[in-house]
Design an enzyme around this catalytic site. Structure first.
Site, PDB file in Angstrom:
ATOM      1  N   CYS A   1     -13.155 -30.363 113.091  1.00  0.00           N
ATOM      2  CA  CYS A   1     -12.796 -29.870 111.753  1.00  0.00           C
ATOM      3  C   CYS A   1     -11.930 -30.849 110.975  1.00  0.00           C
ATOM      4  O   CYS A   1     -11.697 -30.650 109.785  1.00  0.00           O
ATOM      5  CB  CYS A   1     -12.098 -28.526 111.872  1.00  0.00           C
ATOM      6  SG  CYS A   1     -13.149 -27.282 112.638  1.00  0.00           S
TER       7      CYS A   1
ATOM      8  N   ASN B   1     -15.780 -20.677 108.785  1.00  0.00           N
ATOM      9  CA  ASN B   1     -15.367 -22.033 109.157  1.00  0.00           C
ATOM     10  C   ASN B   1     -16.614 -22.899 109.363  1.00  0.00           C
ATOM     11  O   ASN B   1     -17.322 -22.730 110.358  1.00  0.00           O
ATOM     12  CB  ASN B   1     -14.530 -21.947 110.437  1.00  0.00           C
ATOM     13  CG  ASN B   1     -14.057 -23.304 110.932  1.00  0.00           C
ATOM     14  OD1 ASN B   1     -14.518 -24.344 110.463  1.00  0.00           O
ATOM     15  ND2 ASN B   1     -13.146 -23.285 111.884  1.00  0.00           N
TER      16      ASN B   1
ATOM     17  N   HIS C   1      -8.389 -27.251 105.439  1.00  0.00           N
ATOM     18  CA  HIS C   1      -9.547 -26.854 106.242  1.00  0.00           C
ATOM     19  C   HIS C   1      -9.604 -25.332 106.277  1.00  0.00           C
ATOM     20  O   HIS C   1      -8.592 -24.649 106.507  1.00  0.00           O
ATOM     21  CB  HIS C   1      -9.414 -27.427 107.654  1.00  0.00           C
ATOM     22  CG  HIS C   1     -10.382 -26.839 108.625  1.00  0.00           C
ATOM     23  ND1 HIS C   1     -11.726 -26.803 108.387  1.00  0.00           N
ATOM     24  CD2 HIS C   1     -10.189 -26.230 109.829  1.00  0.00           C
ATOM     25  CE1 HIS C   1     -12.335 -26.214 109.406  1.00  0.00           C
ATOM     26  NE2 HIS C   1     -11.425 -25.862 110.293  1.00  0.00           N
TER      27      HIS C   1
HETATM   28  N1  ACO Z   1     -13.710  -7.881 116.735  1.00  0.00           N
HETATM   29  C1  ACO Z   1     -12.925  -6.933 117.267  1.00  0.00           C
HETATM   30  N2  ACO Z   1     -11.976  -7.198 118.165  1.00  0.00           N
HETATM   31  C2  ACO Z   1     -11.800  -8.481 118.527  1.00  0.00           C
HETATM   32  C3  ACO Z   1     -12.584  -9.524 118.009  1.00  0.00           C
HETATM   33  C4  ACO Z   1     -13.576  -9.177 117.077  1.00  0.00           C
HETATM   34  N3  ACO Z   1     -14.397 -10.106 116.500  1.00  0.00           N
HETATM   35  N4  ACO Z   1     -12.181 -10.696 118.550  1.00  0.00           N
HETATM   36  C5  ACO Z   1     -11.169 -10.402 119.383  1.00  0.00           C
HETATM   37  N5  ACO Z   1     -10.948  -9.070 119.374  1.00  0.00           N
HETATM   38  C6  ACO Z   1      -9.956  -8.310 120.123  1.00  0.00           C
HETATM   39  C7  ACO Z   1      -9.490  -9.027 121.367  1.00  0.00           C
HETATM   40  O1  ACO Z   1     -10.388  -8.790 122.437  1.00  0.00           O
HETATM   41  C8  ACO Z   1      -8.155  -8.408 121.574  1.00  0.00           C
HETATM   42  O2  ACO Z   1      -8.327  -7.150 122.173  1.00  0.00           O
HETATM   43  P1  ACO Z   1      -7.392  -6.688 123.399  1.00  0.00           P
HETATM   44  O3  ACO Z   1      -6.003  -6.683 122.848  1.00  0.00           O
HETATM   45  O4  ACO Z   1      -7.933  -5.356 123.745  1.00  0.00           O
HETATM   46  O5  ACO Z   1      -7.582  -7.738 124.450  1.00  0.00           O
HETATM   47  C9  ACO Z   1      -7.633  -8.161 120.160  1.00  0.00           C
HETATM   48  O6  ACO Z   1      -8.782  -8.185 119.311  1.00  0.00           O
HETATM   49  C10 ACO Z   1      -6.656  -9.193 119.682  1.00  0.00           C
HETATM   50  O7  ACO Z   1      -7.174 -10.476 119.969  1.00  0.00           O
HETATM   51  P2  ACO Z   1      -6.407 -11.777 119.538  1.00  0.00           P
HETATM   52  O8  ACO Z   1      -7.135 -12.970 120.077  1.00  0.00           O
HETATM   53  O9  ACO Z   1      -4.964 -11.641 119.857  1.00  0.00           O
HETATM   54  O10 ACO Z   1      -6.580 -11.724 117.953  1.00  0.00           O
HETATM   55  P3  ACO Z   1      -5.871 -12.623 116.882  1.00  0.00           P
HETATM   56  O11 ACO Z   1      -5.067 -11.802 115.966  1.00  0.00           O
HETATM   57  O12 ACO Z   1      -5.223 -13.819 117.498  1.00  0.00           O
HETATM   58  O13 ACO Z   1      -7.107 -13.140 116.020  1.00  0.00           O
HETATM   59  C11 ACO Z   1      -8.487 -15.080 115.783  1.00  0.00           C
HETATM   60  C12 ACO Z   1      -8.126 -13.889 116.658  1.00  0.00           C
HETATM   61  C13 ACO Z   1      -9.022 -14.575 114.469  1.00  0.00           C
HETATM   62  C14 ACO Z   1      -9.543 -15.888 116.509  1.00  0.00           C
HETATM   63  C15 ACO Z   1      -7.226 -15.952 115.509  1.00  0.00           C
HETATM   64  O14 ACO Z   1      -6.565 -16.200 116.722  1.00  0.00           O
HETATM   65  C16 ACO Z   1      -7.574 -17.264 114.859  1.00  0.00           C
HETATM   66  O15 ACO Z   1      -8.029 -17.316 113.744  1.00  0.00           O
HETATM   67  N6  ACO Z   1      -7.306 -18.396 115.547  1.00  0.00           N
HETATM   68  C17 ACO Z   1      -7.666 -19.692 115.035  1.00  0.00           C
HETATM   69  C18 ACO Z   1      -9.087 -19.986 115.413  1.00  0.00           C
HETATM   70  C19 ACO Z   1      -9.655 -21.178 114.683  1.00  0.00           C
HETATM   71  O16 ACO Z   1      -9.291 -21.438 113.561  1.00  0.00           O
HETATM   72  N7  ACO Z   1     -10.570 -21.909 115.330  1.00  0.00           N
HETATM   73  C20 ACO Z   1     -11.248 -22.994 114.723  1.00  0.00           C
HETATM   74  C21 ACO Z   1     -10.405 -24.208 114.604  1.00  0.00           C
HETATM   75  S1  ACO Z   1     -11.193 -25.486 113.755  1.00  0.00           S
HETATM   76  C22 ACO Z   1     -12.274 -26.398 114.763  1.00  0.00           C
HETATM   77  O17 ACO Z   1     -11.961 -27.487 115.167  1.00  0.00           O
HETATM   78  C23 ACO Z   1     -13.631 -25.861 115.116  1.00  0.00           C
END
Ligand code: ACO
Length: 341
Positions: A123, A294, A264
Protein backbone atom coordinates in the site's frame (compact mmCIF):
# COMPACT_ATOMS: atom_id res chain seq x y z
CA UNK A 1 17.49 8.95 -29.40
CA UNK A 2 18.33 7.18 -26.17
CA UNK A 3 15.14 7.57 -24.07
CA UNK A 4 17.27 8.24 -21.00
CA UNK A 5 18.57 11.38 -22.67
CA UNK A 6 15.49 12.45 -24.62
CA UNK A 7 14.50 15.99 -23.79
CA UNK A 8 16.26 15.95 -20.43
CA UNK A 9 17.46 19.29 -19.20
CA UNK A 10 20.63 19.27 -17.11
CA UNK A 11 19.19 22.23 -15.22
CA UNK A 12 15.92 20.53 -14.15
CA UNK A 13 16.06 19.90 -10.44
CA UNK A 14 12.40 19.85 -9.61
CA UNK A 15 9.29 17.94 -10.60
CA UNK A 16 5.77 19.06 -11.42
CA UNK A 17 2.71 16.84 -10.89
CA UNK A 18 0.46 17.87 -13.73
CA UNK A 19 -1.96 15.09 -14.72
CA UNK A 20 -4.02 12.40 -13.03
CA UNK A 21 -6.19 9.50 -14.10
CA UNK A 22 -7.96 6.49 -12.67
CA UNK A 23 -9.80 3.35 -13.69
CA UNK A 24 -12.44 1.27 -11.94
CA UNK A 25 -12.90 -2.45 -11.68
CA UNK A 26 -16.08 -3.67 -13.35
CA UNK A 27 -18.16 -5.05 -10.48
CA UNK A 28 -19.60 -3.24 -7.44
CA UNK A 29 -19.90 -5.50 -4.39
CA UNK A 30 -21.96 -4.27 -1.44
CA UNK A 31 -21.54 -5.10 2.24
CA UNK A 32 -24.89 -6.89 2.10
CA UNK A 33 -23.61 -9.13 -0.71
CA UNK A 34 -20.63 -10.10 1.47
CA UNK A 35 -23.05 -10.71 4.32
CA UNK A 36 -24.61 -13.47 2.25
CA UNK A 37 -21.24 -15.21 2.08
CA UNK A 38 -19.63 -14.62 5.48
CA UNK A 39 -20.98 -13.80 8.96
CA UNK A 40 -20.86 -10.00 8.77
CA UNK A 41 -23.22 -7.05 8.37
CA UNK A 42 -23.40 -3.70 6.65
CA UNK A 43 -23.57 -2.06 10.09
CA UNK A 44 -20.38 -3.79 11.34
CA UNK A 45 -18.37 -3.01 8.22
CA UNK A 46 -19.48 0.62 7.95
CA UNK A 47 -18.96 1.42 11.61
CA UNK A 48 -15.50 -0.26 11.81
CA UNK A 49 -14.12 0.80 8.40
CA UNK A 50 -16.30 3.37 6.64
CA UNK A 51 -16.64 1.03 3.64
CA UNK A 52 -20.05 0.41 2.06
CA UNK A 53 -19.10 -0.96 -1.37
CA UNK A 54 -15.91 -2.03 -3.10
CA UNK A 55 -15.11 -2.75 -6.73
CA UNK A 56 -13.88 -6.14 -7.91
CA UNK A 57 -12.44 -6.88 -11.35
CA UNK A 58 -14.31 -9.24 -13.63
CA UNK A 59 -12.37 -12.38 -14.58
CA UNK A 60 -11.49 -10.94 -18.00
CA UNK A 61 -10.18 -7.63 -16.58
CA UNK A 62 -6.41 -7.79 -16.25
CA UNK A 63 -4.30 -5.60 -14.01
CA UNK A 64 -2.63 -4.17 -17.11
CA UNK A 65 -6.07 -3.12 -18.47
CA UNK A 66 -6.82 -1.10 -15.34
CA UNK A 67 -3.32 0.37 -15.22
CA UNK A 68 -3.31 1.36 -18.90
CA UNK A 69 -6.78 2.97 -18.65
CA UNK A 70 -5.67 5.03 -15.65
CA UNK A 71 -2.43 5.94 -17.43
CA UNK A 72 -4.24 7.01 -20.62
CA UNK A 73 -6.48 9.32 -18.69
CA UNK A 74 -3.52 10.92 -16.85
CA UNK A 75 -1.72 11.43 -20.19
CA UNK A 76 -4.85 13.11 -21.63
CA UNK A 77 -5.05 15.50 -18.67
CA UNK A 78 -1.36 16.35 -19.00
CA UNK A 79 -1.78 16.80 -22.76
CA UNK A 80 1.14 14.46 -23.48
CA UNK A 81 1.62 12.04 -26.32
CA UNK A 82 2.54 8.52 -25.09
CA UNK A 83 5.73 8.71 -27.16
CA UNK A 84 6.94 11.65 -25.08
CA UNK A 85 7.17 9.46 -21.95
CA UNK A 86 10.60 8.42 -20.67
CA UNK A 87 9.37 6.21 -17.82
CA UNK A 88 6.33 4.10 -16.92
CA UNK A 89 6.60 3.03 -13.28
CA UNK A 90 3.92 0.62 -12.10
CA UNK A 91 3.37 0.18 -8.37
CA UNK A 92 1.65 -3.13 -7.79
CA UNK A 93 1.69 -6.22 -5.62
CA UNK A 94 -0.61 -8.09 -7.99
CA UNK A 95 1.04 -8.12 -11.43
CA UNK A 96 -0.42 -10.11 -14.31
CA UNK A 97 3.10 -11.44 -14.76
CA UNK A 98 5.68 -11.82 -11.99
CA UNK A 99 8.38 -10.92 -14.50
CA UNK A 100 6.78 -7.47 -14.64
CA UNK A 101 3.55 -5.96 -15.92
CA UNK A 102 4.76 -2.41 -16.58
CA UNK A 103 6.11 -3.35 -20.05
CA UNK A 104 2.62 -4.59 -21.06
CA UNK A 105 1.21 -1.24 -19.88
CA UNK A 106 3.91 0.61 -21.82
CA UNK A 107 2.95 -1.33 -24.96
CA UNK A 108 -0.81 -0.78 -24.43
CA UNK A 109 -0.19 2.96 -24.08
CA UNK A 110 2.12 3.12 -27.11
CA UNK A 111 4.80 4.67 -24.90
CA UNK A 112 7.48 3.28 -27.18
CA UNK A 113 10.28 5.53 -25.89
CA UNK A 114 9.69 4.77 -22.21
CA UNK A 115 11.49 2.30 -20.00
CA UNK A 116 8.93 0.45 -17.88
CA UNK A 117 9.23 -1.55 -14.68
CA UNK A 118 7.27 -2.63 -11.63
CA UNK A 119 7.84 -1.57 -8.04
CA UNK A 120 6.37 -3.54 -5.14
CA UNK A 121 5.77 -1.91 -1.77
CA UNK A 122 2.16 -2.94 -1.05
CA UNK A 123 0.00 0.00 0.00
CA UNK A 124 3.04 2.30 0.11
CA UNK A 125 3.83 1.42 -3.50
CA UNK A 126 2.45 4.54 -5.16
CA UNK A 127 4.24 6.91 -2.79
CA UNK A 128 7.51 4.98 -3.11
CA UNK A 129 7.13 5.01 -6.91
CA UNK A 130 6.38 8.72 -7.08
CA UNK A 131 9.53 9.45 -5.13
CA UNK A 132 11.56 6.98 -7.23
CA UNK A 133 10.36 8.52 -10.50
CA UNK A 134 11.12 12.00 -9.18
CA UNK A 135 14.78 11.03 -8.68
CA UNK A 136 15.19 10.34 -12.42
CA UNK A 137 13.63 13.70 -13.23
CA UNK A 138 15.68 15.58 -10.68
CA UNK A 139 18.98 14.29 -12.02
CA UNK A 140 18.00 15.47 -15.49
CA UNK A 141 18.26 11.95 -16.95
CA UNK A 142 14.52 11.82 -17.75
CA UNK A 143 11.90 14.43 -18.50
CA UNK A 144 8.46 12.80 -18.30
CA UNK A 145 7.20 9.93 -16.15
CA UNK A 146 3.89 8.19 -15.64
CA UNK A 147 3.52 6.75 -12.14
CA UNK A 148 0.70 4.23 -11.87
CA UNK A 149 -0.64 2.52 -8.75
CA UNK A 150 -2.79 -0.51 -9.58
CA UNK A 151 -3.85 -3.56 -7.60
CA UNK A 152 -6.29 -6.44 -7.76
CA UNK A 153 -6.17 -7.79 -4.22
CA UNK A 154 -9.47 -9.56 -4.99
CA UNK A 155 -7.30 -12.27 -6.59
CA UNK A 156 -5.60 -12.96 -3.25
CA UNK A 157 -8.29 -12.29 -0.66
CA UNK A 158 -9.75 -15.27 1.15
CA UNK A 159 -13.40 -14.45 0.45
CA UNK A 160 -14.40 -16.72 3.34
CA UNK A 161 -12.33 -14.79 5.91
CA UNK A 162 -14.61 -12.05 7.27
CA UNK A 163 -11.71 -10.37 9.12
CA UNK A 164 -10.04 -9.35 5.86
CA UNK A 165 -12.37 -9.84 2.89
CA UNK A 166 -14.53 -6.84 3.76
CA UNK A 167 -11.58 -4.44 3.51
CA UNK A 168 -10.17 -4.78 0.01
CA UNK A 169 -11.07 -3.86 -3.55
CA UNK A 170 -9.47 -3.38 -6.97
CA UNK A 171 -8.57 -0.23 -8.87
CA UNK A 172 -5.91 1.90 -10.54
CA UNK A 173 -4.76 5.50 -10.46
CA UNK A 174 -1.98 7.38 -12.22
CA UNK A 175 -0.08 10.65 -12.04
CA UNK A 176 1.92 12.32 -14.81
CA UNK A 177 5.05 14.08 -13.57
CA UNK A 178 7.53 16.21 -15.43
CA UNK A 179 10.95 17.77 -14.81
CA UNK A 180 10.53 21.43 -13.88
CA UNK A 181 12.56 24.34 -12.59
CA UNK A 182 10.11 25.00 -9.77
CA UNK A 183 9.88 21.95 -7.50
CA UNK A 184 6.37 20.71 -6.74
CA UNK A 185 7.66 17.86 -4.55
CA UNK A 186 8.62 19.79 -1.44
CA UNK A 187 9.86 16.82 0.54
CA UNK A 188 9.49 13.13 1.32
CA UNK A 189 10.40 10.47 3.87
CA UNK A 190 10.28 6.73 3.22
CA UNK A 191 10.48 4.02 5.89
CA UNK A 192 10.66 0.21 6.07
CA UNK A 193 10.73 -2.24 8.97
CA UNK A 194 10.83 -5.86 7.88
CA UNK A 195 11.14 -7.03 11.48
CA UNK A 196 7.45 -6.18 11.94
CA UNK A 197 6.38 -7.54 8.55
CA UNK A 198 4.62 -10.62 9.90
CA UNK A 199 1.37 -8.77 10.62
CA UNK A 200 0.35 -8.45 6.95
CA UNK A 201 1.44 -10.87 4.27
CA UNK A 202 0.61 -12.38 0.92
CA UNK A 203 3.06 -15.26 1.36
CA UNK A 204 4.47 -17.74 -1.10
CA UNK A 205 3.20 -21.31 -0.81
CA UNK A 206 5.26 -23.65 1.34
CA UNK A 207 5.54 -26.60 -0.98
CA UNK A 208 8.11 -29.36 -1.21
CA UNK A 209 7.99 -31.22 -4.51
CA UNK A 210 10.15 -33.90 -6.06
CA UNK A 211 12.35 -32.49 -8.80
CA UNK A 212 14.57 -35.49 -9.54
CA UNK A 213 15.84 -38.56 -7.72
CA UNK A 214 17.90 -36.63 -5.13
CA UNK A 215 16.48 -33.17 -5.50
CA UNK A 216 13.39 -31.31 -4.41
CA UNK A 217 12.02 -27.89 -5.21
CA UNK A 218 9.44 -25.42 -4.06
CA UNK A 219 6.59 -24.86 -6.51
CA UNK A 220 5.48 -21.25 -7.05
CA UNK A 221 2.14 -19.90 -5.91
CA UNK A 222 0.68 -17.81 -3.10
CA UNK A 223 -1.52 -18.25 -0.07
CA UNK A 224 -4.34 -15.72 0.50
CA UNK A 225 -3.72 -12.49 2.40
CA UNK A 226 -2.98 -13.02 6.11
CA UNK A 227 -3.52 -10.05 8.39
CA UNK A 228 -3.48 -9.17 12.07
CA UNK A 229 -5.92 -6.25 11.75
CA UNK A 230 -5.40 -4.82 15.21
CA UNK A 231 -1.61 -4.74 14.87
CA UNK A 232 -1.84 -3.11 11.43
CA UNK A 233 -4.24 -0.54 12.86
CA UNK A 234 -1.89 0.26 15.76
CA UNK A 235 1.07 0.52 13.37
CA UNK A 236 -0.83 2.95 11.14
CA UNK A 237 -2.05 5.31 13.84
CA UNK A 238 1.41 5.40 15.44
CA UNK A 239 3.69 5.70 12.39
CA UNK A 240 1.64 7.82 9.98
CA UNK A 241 1.32 10.85 12.28
CA UNK A 242 4.99 10.48 13.26
CA UNK A 243 6.30 10.46 9.69
CA UNK A 244 4.00 13.31 8.66
CA UNK A 245 5.07 15.36 11.67
CA UNK A 246 8.73 14.81 10.86
CA UNK A 247 8.21 15.78 7.21
CA UNK A 248 6.23 18.92 8.01
CA UNK A 249 8.93 20.02 10.45
CA UNK A 250 11.71 19.38 7.94
CA UNK A 251 9.83 21.37 5.31
CA UNK A 252 8.91 24.07 7.85
CA UNK A 253 5.25 23.77 6.88
CA UNK A 254 2.46 23.96 9.46
CA UNK A 255 -0.51 21.61 9.18
CA UNK A 256 -2.76 24.66 8.93
CA UNK A 257 -1.11 25.51 5.59
CA UNK A 258 -2.22 22.25 4.00
CA UNK A 259 -5.07 22.32 1.52
CA UNK A 260 -5.54 18.54 1.64
CA UNK A 261 -4.57 15.46 3.61
CA UNK A 262 -4.15 12.62 1.10
CA UNK A 263 -3.70 9.33 2.96
CA UNK A 264 -3.70 5.73 1.87
CA UNK A 265 -7.34 4.64 2.11
CA UNK A 266 -7.34 1.68 4.50
CA UNK A 267 -9.91 2.56 7.14
CA UNK A 268 -11.92 5.75 7.80
CA UNK A 269 -11.01 5.48 11.49
CA UNK A 270 -7.31 5.73 10.55
CA UNK A 271 -7.97 8.81 8.37
CA UNK A 272 -9.92 10.45 11.20
CA UNK A 273 -7.28 9.65 13.83
CA UNK A 274 -4.48 11.16 11.70
CA UNK A 275 -6.57 14.25 10.86
CA UNK A 276 -7.38 14.78 14.55
CA UNK A 277 -3.70 14.50 15.48
CA UNK A 278 -2.98 17.53 13.26
CA UNK A 279 -6.29 19.31 13.93
CA UNK A 280 -7.08 19.12 10.22
CA UNK A 281 -10.81 19.66 9.60
CA UNK A 282 -12.62 16.65 8.08
CA UNK A 283 -13.57 18.45 4.82
CA UNK A 284 -9.83 18.71 4.06
CA UNK A 285 -9.32 14.93 4.33
CA UNK A 286 -9.72 13.18 0.97
CA UNK A 287 -11.67 9.94 1.30
CA UNK A 288 -13.37 7.58 -1.12
CA UNK A 289 -13.23 4.56 1.17
CA UNK A 290 -16.99 4.24 1.19
CA UNK A 291 -17.05 3.29 -2.49
CA UNK A 292 -13.72 1.51 -3.06
CA UNK A 293 -12.39 0.06 0.17
CA UNK A 294 -8.63 -0.49 0.25
CA UNK A 295 -7.26 -0.75 -3.30
CA UNK A 296 -3.66 -0.96 -2.02
CA UNK A 297 -1.20 0.87 -4.33
CA UNK A 298 -4.11 2.48 -6.19
CA UNK A 299 -5.78 4.35 -3.33
CA UNK A 300 -3.73 7.55 -3.31
CA UNK A 301 -3.80 8.35 -7.07
CA UNK A 302 -7.41 7.16 -7.31
CA UNK A 303 -8.77 9.48 -4.63
CA UNK A 304 -6.51 12.29 -5.88
CA UNK A 305 -7.86 11.92 -9.42
CA UNK A 306 -11.46 12.05 -8.21
CA UNK A 307 -10.77 15.22 -6.25
CA UNK A 308 -8.90 16.83 -9.17
CA UNK A 309 -11.71 16.04 -11.60
CA UNK A 310 -14.52 17.28 -9.36
CA UNK A 311 -12.61 20.52 -8.76
CA UNK A 312 -11.75 20.12 -5.08
CA UNK A 313 -7.99 19.86 -5.65
CA UNK A 314 -6.88 22.80 -7.77
CA UNK A 315 -3.63 23.98 -9.28
CA UNK A 316 -1.35 25.39 -6.58
CA UNK A 317 -2.93 23.39 -3.75
CA UNK A 318 -0.60 21.91 -1.13
CA UNK A 319 -1.12 18.24 -0.21
CA UNK A 320 0.42 16.09 2.51
CA UNK A 321 0.30 12.44 1.57
CA UNK A 322 1.13 9.27 3.45
CA UNK A 323 1.15 5.65 2.34
CA UNK A 324 1.49 2.70 4.71
CA UNK A 325 1.09 -1.02 4.66
CA UNK A 326 2.71 -4.39 4.31
CA UNK A 327 6.45 -4.72 4.57
CA UNK A 328 6.03 -3.00 6.90
CA UNK A 329 6.47 0.07 4.75
CA UNK A 330 5.36 3.64 5.13
CA UNK A 331 6.23 7.14 4.06
CA UNK A 332 5.08 10.67 3.44
CA UNK A 333 5.37 13.27 0.72
CA UNK A 334 4.51 16.93 0.59
CA UNK A 335 3.64 18.25 -2.85
CA UNK A 336 1.92 21.02 -4.74
CA UNK A 337 -0.59 19.98 -7.41
CA UNK A 338 0.20 21.75 -10.68
CA UNK A 339 -2.39 20.26 -13.02
CA UNK A 340 -4.46 22.24 -15.48
CA UNK A 341 -6.28 25.15 -13.80
N1 ACO B 1 -17.94 -8.76 10.52
C1 ACO B 1 -18.36 -9.01 11.77
N2 ACO B 1 -17.52 -9.26 12.77
C2 ACO B 1 -16.20 -9.25 12.51
C3 ACO B 1 -15.69 -8.99 11.22
C4 ACO B 1 -16.63 -8.75 10.20
N3 ACO B 1 -16.26 -8.49 8.91
N4 ACO B 1 -14.34 -9.04 11.26
C5 ACO B 1 -14.01 -9.31 12.53
N5 ACO B 1 -15.12 -9.44 13.27
C6 ACO B 1 -15.23 -9.74 14.70
C7 ACO B 1 -14.02 -10.44 15.24
O1 ACO B 1 -14.10 -11.83 15.01
C8 ACO B 1 -14.10 -10.08 16.68
O2 ACO B 1 -15.04 -10.91 17.31
P1 ACO B 1 -14.74 -11.58 18.73
O3 ACO B 1 -14.53 -10.43 19.67
O4 ACO B 1 -15.95 -12.39 18.99
O5 ACO B 1 -13.48 -12.38 18.53
C9 ACO B 1 -14.67 -8.66 16.68
O6 ACO B 1 -15.29 -8.50 15.41
C10 ACO B 1 -13.64 -7.59 16.86
O7 ACO B 1 -12.55 -7.85 16.00
P2 ACO B 1 -11.33 -6.87 15.91
O8 ACO B 1 -10.30 -7.46 15.01
O9 ACO B 1 -10.91 -6.46 17.28
O10 ACO B 1 -12.00 -5.61 15.19
P3 ACO B 1 -11.38 -4.18 14.99
O11 ACO B 1 -12.20 -3.16 15.65
O12 ACO B 1 -9.91 -4.17 15.24
O13 ACO B 1 -11.60 -3.96 13.43
C11 ACO B 1 -10.37 -4.07 11.38
C12 ACO B 1 -11.01 -4.86 12.51
C13 ACO B 1 -11.45 -3.30 10.65
C14 ACO B 1 -9.71 -5.05 10.44
C15 ACO B 1 -9.33 -3.06 11.94
O14 ACO B 1 -8.48 -3.72 12.83
C16 ACO B 1 -8.50 -2.43 10.84
O15 ACO B 1 -8.99 -1.69 10.03
N6 ACO B 1 -7.18 -2.68 10.84
C17 ACO B 1 -6.32 -2.18 9.80
C18 ACO B 1 -6.34 -3.14 8.65
C19 ACO B 1 -5.71 -2.57 7.40
O16 ACO B 1 -5.78 -1.39 7.16
N7 ACO B 1 -5.10 -3.44 6.58
C20 ACO B 1 -4.56 -3.05 5.33
C21 ACO B 1 -3.28 -2.31 5.46
S1 ACO B 1 -2.69 -1.74 3.94
C22 ACO B 1 -1.84 -2.95 3.05
O17 ACO B 1 -0.63 -2.94 2.99
C23 ACO B 1 -2.58 -4.02 2.30
Amino acid sequence: MDPLLAGASPHSRGVALIGSGSAQAAQVISNNQLGLRVDTSDEWIQSRTGISTRRVSSPDQRLSDLAADAGRSALAMAGWSPKSLDLVLLATSTPDDLFGTAPAVQAALGATNAVAFDLTAACSGFLFSLVTAAQFLRTGSMRRALVIGADQLSRFVDWDDRRSCVLFGDGAGAVAIEAADEDGLLGFLLRSDGSRGGVLNLPALDSNEVLAADARHRQGGYRPIEMNGQEVYKFAIREVPAVLQCLLERCAVGAESLDWLLLHQANQRILDAVADRFAIPRPKVLSNLAHYGNTSAATIPLVLDEAVRDGRVRSGHLLASSGFGAGLSWGAALFRWQGPA
